[in-house]
Design a protein around this motif. Structure first.
Motif, mmCIF file in Angstrom:
data_model
loop_
_atom_site.group_PDB
_atom_site.id
_atom_site.type_symbol
_atom_site.label_atom_id
_atom_site.label_comp_id
_atom_site.label_asym_id
_atom_site.label_seq_id
_atom_site.Cartn_x
_atom_site.Cartn_y
_atom_site.Cartn_z
ATOM 1 N N SER A 17 18.313 -34.062 51.868
ATOM 2 C CA SER A 17 18.778 -35.323 52.452
ATOM 3 C C SER A 17 20.118 -35.116 53.150
ATOM 4 N N TYR A 54 15.071 -43.928 56.896
ATOM 5 C CA TYR A 54 16.364 -43.890 57.574
ATOM 6 C C TYR A 54 17.025 -45.262 57.515
ATOM 7 N N GLN A 60 17.288 -50.649 57.170
ATOM 8 C CA GLN A 60 16.274 -49.651 57.472
ATOM 9 C C GLN A 60 15.924 -49.656 58.960
ATOM 10 N N GLY A 75 21.986 -43.138 57.051
ATOM 11 C CA GLY A 75 21.454 -42.675 55.769
ATOM 12 C C GLY A 75 20.081 -42.059 55.907
ATOM 13 N N GLU A 77 17.016 -40.981 53.220
ATOM 14 C CA GLU A 77 16.503 -40.960 51.847
ATOM 15 C C GLU A 77 15.168 -40.224 51.841
ATOM 16 N N ARG A 79 11.894 -39.258 49.287
ATOM 17 C CA ARG A 79 11.198 -39.558 48.029
ATOM 18 C C ARG A 79 9.972 -38.663 47.920
ATOM 19 N N ARG A 100 13.938 -39.236 44.003
ATOM 20 C CA ARG A 100 14.519 -39.646 45.273
ATOM 21 C C ARG A 100 15.968 -39.205 45.368
ATOM 22 N N SER A 102 19.399 -39.475 48.422
ATOM 23 C CA SER A 102 19.823 -39.946 49.734
ATOM 24 C C SER A 102 21.230 -39.459 50.038
ATOM 25 N N SER A 103 21.505 -39.345 51.311
ATOM 26 C CA SER A 103 22.834 -38.978 51.796
ATOM 27 C C SER A 103 23.181 -39.892 52.953
#
Length: 113
Positions: A17, A54, A60, A75, A77, A79, A100, A102-103
């Motif tokens: 991520s 994203y 989103q 962002g 993410e 999963r 999951r 995220s960054s």
């Protein structure tokens, strides 16, 4: 073995991520380039069937490369269902769990029109 694999996959998701977010904040990049970078990183650890989401400033979006402006938080993410990455034929303890990571990184530049 099951928990060890879950921890390993979780760490790989975190790094993937981060790599995706790094790519997403660059000028001139495309969604395909972001996803290719993530796929290459995950494939090295035998991880596939991931879902990528994203965000820009928490909302989103389908394409962060066109939705983000200077200073926006982009962002990525990722999963993956543990059953898809388990080394056990039938996971007994954490089967069905969705892992999951995220960054989020700030877009530092803006394309000149």
């Amino acid at each position: 073995i099951e928990f060890g694999r879950a921890v390993m996959v979780q760490q790989v998701l975190v790094n993937a991520s981060r790599e995706g977010a790094r790519q997403a904040v660059l000028d001139g990049t495309t969604v395909n380039e972001i996803e290719d970078r993530i796929d290459v990183y995950l494939a090295a650890s035998g991880i596939e069937n991931e879902t990528i989401t994203y965000t820009v400033n928490g909302g989103q979006v389908n394409d962060p490369t066109t939705a983000a402006n200077f200073g926006d938080a982009v962002g990525v993410e990722i999963r993956v269902n543990f059953n898809d990455v388990s080394w056990m034929p039938v996971p007994q303890y954490i089967g069905g769990t969705v892992l999951r990571a995220s960054s989020i990184m700030r877009r530092e530049t803006q394309a000149v029109n």
